[in-house]
Design a protein around this motif. Structure first.
Motif, short mmCIF file in Angstrom:
data_model
loop_
_atom_site.label_atom_id
_atom_site.label_comp_id
_atom_site.label_asym_id
_atom_site.label_seq_id
_atom_site.Cartn_x
_atom_site.Cartn_y
_atom_site.Cartn_z
N PRO A 91 6.35 -0.46 2.89
CA PRO A 91 5.32 -1.29 3.52
C PRO A 91 5.76 -1.94 4.84
N THR B 246 0.81 -1.21 0.00
CA THR B 246 0.00 0.00 0.00
C THR B 246 0.84 1.26 0.00
N SER B 247 2.12 1.16 0.35
CA SER B 247 2.94 2.35 0.31
C SER B 247 4.32 2.00 -0.22
N ASP B 248 5.18 3.01 -0.34
CA ASP B 248 6.53 2.74 -0.78
C ASP B 248 7.36 2.10 0.32
#
Ligand code: HEM
Ligand SMILES: [Cu+2]
Lengths: 612, 304
Positions: free
Chosen positions: A565, A561-563
């Motif tokens: 995780p 979900t993000s750079d």
């Protein structure tokens, strides 16, 4: 004047424009100079070789286990290798008659198993793949210092691998003198396998040298502003020392390789003693050479090489442990100084592989002492990593499981090295399965587990997706159990006197063939071969979920979900996913150490290195 | 994307990238040649008596070659210094001399190799009498030129005396004609013998100068071993050829790089002079290293 300037700048702009637009497939994936692509190339090639080396070993284990089985069959019949026996006969000819492994083929496979695992699988995976992908990102560099040298390094590695692979199919087959290629054996075996091996090695060594120069230069020169030496992640330190080991230990082997090639091709006698007889006749050579010279030059590389195998693994484990305990590594400075100490001392322990050559008690005493000394920094590293777990709220995800398993496995491997380091104990243990068990504990459940953990850990950075946790855990549990089933019995076998490198697993020295012989290998020790074979097959089966998971997850894994995780502090996670060419959107400025987890007063439990 | 510090030094390390690279590379080269020199020492110390055949090399030529290489080291520096003050023409001139010196060195070295390949040593099953000038010695080892069917021969060895049968391919076509075995050949001995002290040797050389050497007819059946002065002759020649050969490859490689920078690569002087100067400096460092290896190699192999 102005006109020229104008056209020049225009041309420059055009070039830049051209570069941004879709480089062709070849340029992007095959002849790439981007460290991330090269890292992935290294990784995939090395994994392929790892798999291939494993298959060679399965064939050998069959041959060994048949030694134990044959005792139960009348006239000691050896059966063909199941599934692949026919294929081997078709591909390789008389060395596998009716699919049965001949002793020559066993020797080839053994020599190539070692060579492939060490030089074509583990080192390229640990140093080439992880080093390439992660180091520039972790130090905040746009790429390696010499991108084209980096590409050449991979290509040399690839060519060396092809030469090694092709050598299986030449008349007489691949090299048979073991991965250590001791002379005069390596010179007197009348096939060209050894020459292929040597030429292949020259390519692999050149590849390593180019890689080592590049890594060290990159770490010295391209650290982002604020990335001082004591703010480097431990992984970078491990790779830095590894680079020096490769840089300085490999050239003597290259020299030795050139000399052995001269012996094999031009008939010199660098390693052939006076009065050498081959097949009962005096060899037509000048003599005057020294077999021990080869051993010294080989082990001068050989011992530092084992640290090349382990240090990157330790680096990976350190990263994973810090991340998943959510606290700083315990004793970062001790870790750094220990790894440097290992680097230096590993150059003066090599002759502990040669206690049985009769080099004299004084020299043995020296190497015995240095060997004991080098185990101290190894123990410090392991201790620091263990203590780092203390009081952490540990996340037991797949990378962490592998990292945790690394600790005791490396511990077993290292501690069993100590008896080998004492000349008196080594007289009994040298060249037995005990040695095999010792170094496999360090390299297989040690380094390979660390690297597996690394794959699960950095996969989301490379692809933007996670690998499946469930199948990851299946992979882990299976591997953990069967690794031990395979290697634990070997300690017992070795202590009972089972010598390594026997195609029939010691049948001729067993009490099967010599009932009642004093010191013969008993049924219990012989039958362990069967357990080991089953363990090895199961270990292979456990890798299937991993292989499927690896490729399936590229497209279908759970999205990250993000750079960042895993909520990590180091710089490779502060880039877009996957990082673009040039790595960072804007140059990171480093303001803190590598493992600032759970700082009091912060709203998150991690504070990246480039954040105030 | 630009890699930083390719032309300007990094402030805190004070050095640009390729210079770090070349120093590291040279460190590995030190280990490479260091290993070969160690091998030299070990082989020499462990050599059985009479097998360390040093003293056969051509010292005047070797000395001259040393001078050639040192000259090139000087011109490399002068070339680089000229570039520092912006005198591109002078740089071109000096570096041209460097390249010529490299070629001269390699040419002379190949001449030396050829001289060696022409020489042979024969080990006999029993002792015979050989005349060196006015001196007569009894020996079972003769070195000198080998003559067969009226020609001096290269590269002969024990196997050659036995001849080889003809070789055919699958369809029975002859691909290699048979070489008949040798019954006897002639040796034209040198005024040199291993049992001589250097003083005796100098004396014998002086005495035999101008005196025609007698040819000695040697029967193949008397020969225990025959070898030209090639690597397989002895561990001495093995290490000699390996060390000088590897060094020669370095000279060749260095010359090619310097030539590339000097010729086709010189365009960079216009576009990025700083980086161009770095290249010249880095290649010069490599060149100095190659010279340095020779400075060790020459006394160790030729003189000691
Ligand atoms: C830290 C303590 C260690 C000690 C004291 C130690 C000691 C030794 C000794 C004395 C031998 C020679 C045994 C013989 O041939 O009789 C040996 C073999 C070996 N060790 Fe270790 N070792 C240690 C760690 C490692 C590590 C970290 C690795 C690799 C990652 C490793 C890999 C090997 C290998 C590959 C061999 C066998 C080479 C061969 O004969 O084919 N060792 N070790
Ligand atoms: Cu060792």
């Amino acid at each position: 004047m102005q006109a020229t300037t104008h056209t020049e700048s225009h041309k420059g702009a055009h070039d830049a424009h051209h570069h941004h637009h879709e480089p062709g497939f070849l340029q992007k994936y095959v002849f790439s100079t981007d460290h991330k692509i090269i890292g992935i190339q290294y990784g995939l090639t090395a994994l392929a070789f790892l798999f291939f080396g494993f298959l060679l070993m399965l064939c050998m284990r069959w041959s060994i286990a048949e030694g134990a089985n044959a005792a139960q069959i009348k006239d000691y019949v050896i059966r063909p290798i199941p599934l692949v026996g026919g294929l081997l006969e078709k591909l390789l000819g008389d060395v596998a008659p009716k699919g049965i492994m001949s002793a020559d083929l066993y020797n080839s496979f053994g020599a190539m198993h070692g060579t492939i695992m060490v030089f074509l699988a583990i080192v390229p995976l640990a140093f080439g793949a992880f080093g390439n992908y992660v180091v520039p990102l972790q130090i905040g560099a746009p790429d390696m210092a010499f991108p084209r040298v980096n590409m050449a390094s991979y290509q040399f590695y690839f060519i060396g691998g092809v030469i090694m692979f092709v050598s299986f199919f030449i008349p007489g087959g691949a090299a048979q003198a073991g991965w250590t290629s001791y002379s005069p054996l390596a010179t007197t075996i009348p096939t060209h396998g050894q020459a292929f091996w040597l030429v292949g090695m020259v390519f692999l060594i050149s590849s390593s040298l180019l890689g080592a120069v590049n890594f060290i230069a990159t770490i010295i020169q391209l650290r982002a502003p604020g990335m001082t030496w004591m703010r480097l992640p431990f992984f970078v330190w491990a790779q830095f020392v590894t680079g020096f080991l490769l840089l300085l230990a490999f050239p003597p082997l290259e020299a030795a390789g050139v000399m052995q090639l001269m012996d094999n091709v031009f008939g010199t006698s660098f390693f052939l003693p006076t009065g050498l007889a081959v097949g009962g006749r005096l060899a037509d050579v000048s003599g005057g050479g020294s077999p021990l010279l080869w051993q010294h030059l080989f082990w001068f590389l050989g011992h530092p090489e084992v640290y090349v195998l382990i240090l990157p693994g330790m680096g990976v484990v350190a990263e994973i442990i810090a991340n998943n305990t959510r606290k700083s590594l315990w004793g970062y400075k001790s870790l750094v100084y220990s790894v440097l100490a290992i680097g230096f001392i590993s150059f003066i322990v090599w002759a502990h592989h040669m206690y049985l050559t009769g080099m004299g008690t004084k020299i043995s005493a020296f190497f015995q002492t240095t060997t004991m000394i080098i185990s101290i920094p190894s123990v410090i590293i392991l201790t620091c990593l263990f203590i780092s777990l203390w009081g952490g709220s540990i996340r037991f995800n797949t990378p962490m499981l592998f990292a945790l398993a690394f600790l005791p496995m490396f511990g077993i491997g290292g501690l069993t090295g100590l008896p080998l380091g004492f000349a008196a104990a080594d007289l009994h243990l040298h060249d037995t399965y005990y040695v095999i068990a010792h170094f496999h504990y360090v390299v297989a459940p040690g380094t390979i587990f660390a690297l597996m953990g690394g794959i699960y850990y950095w996969f989301p950075k490379m692809t933007g997706r996670f690998m499946s946790e469930f199948w990851g855990k299946v992979h882990f549990v299976g591997s953990f159990i069967f690794m031990n089933v395979v290697f634990q019995p070997m300690f017992i076998q070795g202590m009972a006197g089972m010598i390594r490198r026997m195609a029939d697993g010691g049948l001729n020295y067993s009490t099967f063939k010599n009932p009642g012989a004093v010191g013969g290998l008993g049924a219990d020790v012989m039958n362990m071969h069967k357990i080991i074979l089953i363990g090895a097959v199961c270990l292979g089966l456990c890798q299937i979920p991993f292989i499927i998971n690896l490729f399936w997850s590229i497209k279908n894994g759970k999205k990250a979900t993000s750079d960042n995780p895993w909520g990590s502090t180091t710089l490779e996670w502060q880039t877009p996913t996957p990082p673009p060419h040039g790595n960072f959107d804007k140059e990171p400025i480093v303001v803190r150490g590598p493992y600032d987890y759970s700082l009091p007063g912060k709203d998150k439990d991690f504070t990246p290195q480039n954040q105030a | 994307m630009e890699i930083p510090f390719t032309s300007k030094p990094r402030p805190d390390t004070g050095i640009y990238n390729s210079k770090v690279g070349i120093w590291l590379f040279l460190a590995s080269e030190v280990m490479l040649f260091g290993a070969l020199f160690s091998a030299y020492i070990l082989l020499r110390v462990g050599a059985p008596e009479g097998t360390w055949v040093h003293g056969l090399l051509n010292i005047p030529i070797g000395t001259f070659n040393t001078a050639v290489l040192i000259t090139s080291s000087v011109t490399v520096v002068l070339g680089w210094a000229s570039l520092q003050v912006g005198n591109f023409g002078r740089y071109k001139f000096y570096q041209a001399i460097t390249i010529l010196c490299a070629l001269a060195f390699l040419g002379i070295k190949s001449y030396e190799y050829r001289e060696k390949f022409l020489h042979h040593e024969v080990w006999l099953n029993h002792k015979i009498k050989v005349k060196h000038g006015h001196q007569e010695v009894e020996t079972d080892r003769i070195i000198g030129h080998l003559e067969y069917e009226g020609h001096h021969q290269y590269f002969w060895n024990t196997k050659r005396l036995k001849g080889t049968p003809e070789e055919k391919d699958k369809d029975g076509k002859v691909i290699k004609a048979a070489v008949p075995p040798v019954e006897s050949f002639k040796m034209i001995p040198d005024a040199f013998h291993y049992t001589m002290t250097p003083k005796e040797l100098a004396h014998a050389r002086k005495e035999s100068a101008g005196v025609a050497h007698e040819e000695i007819e040697i029967k193949a059946s008397d020969v225990k071993r025959l070898s030209a002065f090639v690597p397989s002759h002895s561990t001495y020649f093995a290490i000699y050829f390996t060390l000088t050969g590897l060094h020669g490859l370095h000279v060749l490689g260095g010359a090619i790089v310097i030539f590339y920078i000097w010729g086709p690569g010189a365009k960079m002087w216009k576009t990025d002079p700083q980086r161009y100067m770095n290249r010249v400096e880095v290649s010069g460092l490599f060149w100095h290293f190659v010279d340095l290896v020779w400075i060790f190699l020459f006394p160790v192999i030729y003189l000691l």
